[in-house]
Every structure is written in C-alpha cells, then in structure tokens.
Write an enzyme that holds these catalytic residues in place. Structure first.
Site, short mmCIF file in Angstrom:
data_model
loop_
_atom_site.label_atom_id
_atom_site.label_comp_id
_atom_site.label_asym_id
_atom_site.label_seq_id
_atom_site.Cartn_x
_atom_site.Cartn_y
_atom_site.Cartn_z
N HIS A 11 0.85 -1.19 0.00
CA HIS A 11 0.00 0.00 0.00
C HIS A 11 0.88 1.24 0.00
CE1 HIS A 11 0.98 -0.58 4.23
NE2 HIS A 11 0.68 0.70 4.42
N ILE A 12 0.30 2.36 -0.32
CA ILE A 12 1.05 3.61 -0.44
C ILE A 12 0.44 4.65 0.48
CG2 ILE A 12 1.67 5.50 -2.01
CD1 ILE A 12 1.60 3.44 -4.28
#
Length: 82
Positions: A11-12
């Site tokens: 995820h970012i």
C-alpha cells in the site's frame, strides 16, 4: 511505503511535510516517516520493475527506526516530539 510494512498487501501513503498529527506520538513512528525507512514511490516502482519485488534487510530497517529524533526540515536533534 514503509520498508517493513505493517499492513499487507502493498500500500502507499501520501504524506504531507507538515507532520502535524496527533498520531505521531513516538520516536519510532516519527522515524518511520522521516528517515529512509519510508521508501520513496520511485524506489519502490524501480525495484518492482527490475526485480519483481522490494527487498529490505530487517536489521537495516530496524536501525533506522532507532535513530535519534531529528527535525525533518533542519536535522536538529530533538529530545521529544513537541
């Protein structure tokens, strides 16, 4: 991207540079966003394109979290998170 993710899948985070948050309470948490522990998106993309994965040595990442508490703007050592 945290170098040792606490949430799977990949995820970012998009992080502003003001770091004004009641959630930033500990040196470890602060360092997770203000040191190379927090991987730049371009680094992650490049590693994925070249190697198909992002590899980080656990010992190196843990050492980054234990660094002195420093101002992200000027680098001055801080005793606590204001």
């Amino acid at each position: 991207h945290h170098s040792l993710p606490s949430l799977r899948p990949l995820h970012i985070h998009i992080v502003s540079q003001d770091f004004d948050s009641p959630a930033l309470k500990t040196k470890r948490h602060w360092n997770s966003f203000t040191t190379p522990f927090f991987l730049d998106l371009l680094q992650v993309e490049t590693a994925l394109q070249i190697h198909g994965k992002v590899t980080v040595r656990h010992e190196d990442a843990e050492a980054l979290l234990k660094l002195s508490l420093r101002c992200h703007a000027c680098g001055a050592v801080q005793k606590t998170i204001p």
